[in-house]
Write an enzyme that holds these catalytic residues in place. Sequence first.
Site, PDB file in Angstrom:
ATOM      1  N   ASP A  14      73.493  81.725   9.537  1.00 41.21           N
ATOM      2  CA  ASP A  14      74.266  81.720   8.288  1.00 41.21           C
ATOM      3  C   ASP A  14      74.436  80.323   7.704  1.00 41.21           C
ATOM      4  OD1 ASP A  14      74.833  84.549   8.708  1.00 41.21           O
ATOM      5  OD2 ASP A  14      76.272  83.888  10.214  1.00 41.21           O
ATOM      6  N   GLN A 222      68.329  83.727  12.291  1.00 39.33           N
ATOM      7  CA  GLN A 222      69.421  83.247  13.119  1.00 39.33           C
ATOM      8  C   GLN A 222      69.333  81.724  13.324  1.00 39.33           C
ATOM      9  OE1 GLN A 222      67.618  86.083  14.653  1.00 39.33           O
ATOM     10  NE2 GLN A 222      68.967  87.526  13.653  1.00 39.33           N
TER      11      GLN A 222
END
Length: 423
Positions: A14, A222
Amino acid sequence: MKNVNVVLGLFYGDEGKGKIIDYLSKKHKYAVRFSGGNNAGHSIEVDGKKFAFHLIPSGILNKNVKAVLGNGVVIDPKVLIEEIDNLKANGYSVDNLYISDKAHIIFPYHIELDGMLEDIRKTRKIGTTKRGIGPAYCDKYERCGIRMEDFISNKFKELLKENVKNKNVILKAYGYEELDFNKIYKEYSKYAEILKPYVCDTITMLHQAIDSNEKILCEGAQATLLDIDFGSYPYVTSSSPSIGGLSTGTGIGARYIKDVIGVIKAYSSRVGEGPYVTELTDSTGDMIRELGHEYGTTTKRPRRCGWLDIVALNYAVKINGVTAIAMNHLDTIGKLDKIKLCVAYKYNGKETKFFNTNMDFLKNSTPVYEEFEGNFGDISKCKSFDELPKNAKKYVKRIEELTNCKVKYLGTGPSREDIIVNG
């Protein structure tokens, strides 16, 4: 012939990789996703519209780029088709999409098993997205997985029948409802026909591109601290989102890699379970979450937020051989009065600057901070590093000093244009 550049997340995901990939892909002929599944999400804002990609490489928004799903990705056909349809509905062509014939498929039994396993862990939950990613990788290494080349062939029916039969034995043993083979086969056969035109030998295609001296941008899902080997195990993902996953997920060797760009935020965040040394569970953490809109692209879960951690960052920089850092959300952290930067840990009464994924170490380490002045003001209009306010430049320069790595790209707002190239 070092014409392959790589974009990786350096923390818990993120970090805003999608924005950096979108920017860099304009100068590349290929954008390649090499790991993970639809447990990941890359968000890009274009002309006021937000696109969330869970499988398709972010570079597809640039029409001259060939977007490739590499062999290291596990693919949920239903999700992929939804993304294809969404792009078409918004006026984008997907004629530039290519899917590796070696990529593995996620089926309903993977999703069912994922949820079942998380349920029976009870107090030891990993925090999986329950999208079937882990069980799909388990099948890959157990050698019973169904690859894209099988999915679109006449072998599919028998392979699926055998897998459904075997998975039903497990589900039944744990008191879960068995799955209907005929229903799955009917639905997924349709998906296979839709995706068949996009499937090809991407390994050969990418090597032909290298031989033709075309530029390739590879993107990981990720991030490093969720890597199956180098992350905070067992609270990790099921693949290698670090530099090692590039070669195994695309077939591209190390000799072709030029730059490795590691993406971070000006603070840090994490979704799911697991230790997180700089996490803020107070009003400051809540404020960062709201200012940064820190809710999962895939799950919508609120992210745990905290200060930027140089100890963990240096670990990720070294593992990946990072040549430059891209830092997003400089505008977000600049809205705070005071900013802290973790420069060391204190563990068992001693200070250390070396990171370790040992659970005891992470759970019992406390951060040592340096403090900086915030209040950067509106920096979205800044187009060069020199235009940034003094407090912002001081914060960035200190990160460069501590990591011995150039912060080359700075995100100054949500739009794809809100970016500074520093040198």
